[in-house]
Design a protein around this motif. Structure first.
Motif, PDB file in Angstrom:
ATOM      1  N   GLN A   9     159.810 113.264 106.359  1.00 28.45           N
ATOM      2  CA  GLN A   9     158.741 112.722 106.849  1.00 28.45           C
ATOM      3  C   GLN A   9     158.787 111.668 108.133  1.00 28.45           C
ATOM      4  O   GLN A   9     157.981 111.987 108.974  1.00 28.45           O
ATOM      5  CB  GLN A   9     157.991 111.960 105.862  1.00 28.45           C
ATOM      6  N   ASN A  68     153.084 124.622 106.586  1.00 28.15           N
ATOM      7  CA  ASN A  68     154.073 124.552 105.410  1.00 28.15           C
ATOM      8  C   ASN A  68     155.166 125.385 105.834  1.00 28.15           C
ATOM      9  O   ASN A  68     154.898 126.746 106.122  1.00 28.15           O
ATOM     10  CB  ASN A  68     153.529 124.818 104.115  1.00 28.15           C
ATOM     11  N   LYS A 105     161.483 111.301 102.230  1.00 28.16           N
ATOM     12  CA  LYS A 105     160.872 110.432 102.992  1.00 28.16           C
ATOM     13  C   LYS A 105     161.633 110.363 104.527  1.00 28.16           C
ATOM     14  O   LYS A 105     160.996 110.037 105.445  1.00 28.16           O
ATOM     15  CB  LYS A 105     160.948 108.913 102.430  1.00 28.16           C
ATOM     16  N   TRP A 115     155.570 120.686 107.587  1.00 33.86           N
ATOM     17  CA  TRP A 115     155.285 119.512 106.785  1.00 33.86           C
ATOM     18  C   TRP A 115     156.671 119.079 106.024  1.00 33.86           C
ATOM     19  O   TRP A 115     157.226 120.202 105.521  1.00 33.86           O
ATOM     20  CB  TRP A 115     154.343 119.895 105.893  1.00 33.86           C
ATOM     21  N   ARG A 130     156.275 116.632 100.024  1.00 33.69           N
ATOM     22  CA  ARG A 130     155.630 115.531  99.303  1.00 33.69           C
ATOM     23  C   ARG A 130     156.186 114.947  98.215  1.00 33.69           C
ATOM     24  O   ARG A 130     155.609 115.169  96.965  1.00 33.69           O
ATOM     25  CB  ARG A 130     154.122 116.092  99.285  1.00 33.69           C
ATOM     26  N   LYS A 131     157.384 114.576  98.299  1.00 33.37           N
ATOM     27  CA  LYS A 131     157.996 113.910  97.273  1.00 33.37           C
ATOM     28  C   LYS A 131     158.307 112.429  97.703  1.00 33.37           C
ATOM     29  O   LYS A 131     158.207 111.813  98.915  1.00 33.37           O
ATOM     30  CB  LYS A 131     159.361 114.892  97.103  1.00 33.37           C
ATOM     31  N   LYS A 132     158.852 111.529  96.753  1.00 34.57           N
ATOM     32  CA  LYS A 132     159.242 110.450  96.823  1.00 34.57           C
ATOM     33  C   LYS A 132     160.693 110.042  96.827  1.00 34.57           C
ATOM     34  O   LYS A 132     161.095 109.007  96.795  1.00 34.57           O
ATOM     35  CB  LYS A 132     158.457 109.243  95.800  1.00 34.57           C
ATOM     36  N   ARG A 141     145.140 113.824 104.774  1.00 31.46           N
ATOM     37  CA  ARG A 141     146.427 114.029 104.911  1.00 31.46           C
ATOM     38  C   ARG A 141     146.758 114.448 106.258  1.00 31.46           C
ATOM     39  O   ARG A 141     147.591 113.786 107.022  1.00 31.46           O
ATOM     40  CB  ARG A 141     147.330 114.816 104.130  1.00 31.46           C
TER      41      ARG A 141
END
Length: 375
Positions: free
Chosen positions: A98, A66, A95, A85, A88-90, A121
């Motif tokens: 990621q 992280n 994205k 990393w 961790r969101k949408k 993960r």
């Protein structure tokens, strides 16, 4: 035996878990090490990190962590190659980050990926990145994603037996042909953080001749780990009266109300290190400067271990054996209760007896003993 290299997205039969040393036809040239996601766990992983670099001295080793944890290892010889990393969101931005992370990892064409976290993960990412060998503990439903599964050493019926984290990671090391890394934690300082902390203490009026007591009153784990701020304040007042101590209260982001409550309940002056809170790099520099670190069972406690700062730690709902090491000057203050250790983030009882029965007198006595031996 390890499985042959399989393409990302391919599912194949599971290989049996291993406890023997893995064999390599050629020593890995590119290695990915996935680090834990908690502050304290990263510090506890440093013996393993050091041993991994010794095991593969000619490899290019990339750390995945992280981003906010990078200052923990800053200043070390291990951070030449790092990846972080994605959030961790949408959101579309997350994205995209990621996707970009996966593209970069694929481009590295890792020969070996080693996963310290037990998470699905971490295994899924290493699988999609195409690492040829993927080594981790076989648990939490991720066995199919690993080419080399390592048996969990402390699994028992219904859960897991407490095992010091350094020894837990050492089982992975044994599978990789490493000697036991030991439990000597290691953190490194930077000149920039040292200078920032010294400047801040000087500005706040901390005198060089005063014993410096650092209070870290929070815990990201949950409220159940936090001792009452009023009791921290009472101990701090006694240390000022008895030792002319300078009290520096250093919360993490979001823990400012706890720190303010301690300051507001003290009769003596204290130094509140907020606005802004210290970075993790600066917190290392503060703790190495301290004569005593007082806090809960939380990440900064491990800073004190790595930096040989005397410590008094209040334990409540958590099991001490998970974080045991054989070195360091620490006094743990706790009480045995029928309901503990429960590892619950919030106590379900009307009174959290594992914390309320830890008295101001008990903690003050422990602090006095540490200060008397260190100053």
């Amino acid at each position: 035996m390890a499985l042959e290299y399989i393409l990302p997205g391919t599912v194949t039969q599971e290989s049996p878990a291993v406890m023997h040393t893995l064999e390599f036809k050629e020593e890995p040239g590119r290695v990915l090490l996935v680090l834990p996601t908690w502050v304290g766990d990263v510090v506890m992983a440093t013996p393993f990190v050091r041993a991994l670099f010794m095991r593969f001295p000619d490899a290019e080793i990339t750390l995945l962590m992280n981003h906010h944890l990078y200052p923990l290892l800053e200043g070390s010889p291990w951070v030449q190659h790092c990846e972080f990393w994605a959030p961790r969101k949408k959101t579309a931005e997350a994205k995209q980050q990621q996707r970009e992370l996966l593209i970069r990892l694929k481009a590295r064409r890792f020969d070996l990926a080693v996963m310290l976290p037990n998470s699905l993960r971490s295994a899924w990412l290493c699988f999609r990145a195409g690492a040829k060998r993927r080594v981790g503990f076989s648990r939490d439903g991720r066995g199919l994603l690993l080419t080399d599964k390592v048996e969990v050493p402390n699994r028992v019926a219904g859960g897991y037996q407490p095992l010091p984290l350094c020894d837990y990671f050492a089982v992975l090391g044994d599978a990789l042909g490493m000697e036991h890394p030991g439990d000597r934690l290691a953190l490194f300082l930077t000149d920039q953080a040292n200078e920032a902390v010294e400047s801040r203490l000087l500005k706040d009026g901390v005198l060089p001749e005063q014993p410096l007591v650092v209070l870290c009153p929070g815990a990201n784990f949950g409220a159940s780990k936090c001792w009452d701020p009023k009791r921290f304040a009472a101990v701090a007042d006694r240390l000022v009266n008895l030792h002319n101590a300078a009290i520096a209260i250093s919360p993490g982001p979001g823990e400012e109300p706890l720190a303010e409550a301690i300051r507001d309940n003290m009769d003596a002056p204290s130094f509140l290190l907020t606005q802004p809170c210290l970075t993790l790099g600066e917190l290392k520099s503060l703790i190495v400067r301290a004569d005593l670190l007082l806090g809960n069972d939380t990440g900064p406690r491990h800073f004190g271990r790595a930096l040989d700062t005397p410590r008094v730690t209040v334990f409540g709902p958590t099991e001490q054996r998970w974080t045991e090491t054989s070195h360091g000057d620490e006094t743990i203050v706790n009480v045995d209760v029928p309901c503990g250790p429960c590892h619950k983030k919030v106590c379900p009882l009307d009174e959290q007896v594992c914390m309320t029965q830890v008295t101001v007198e008990m903690v003050t006595e422990a602090c006095e003993e540490q200060l008397s031996s260190s100053c």
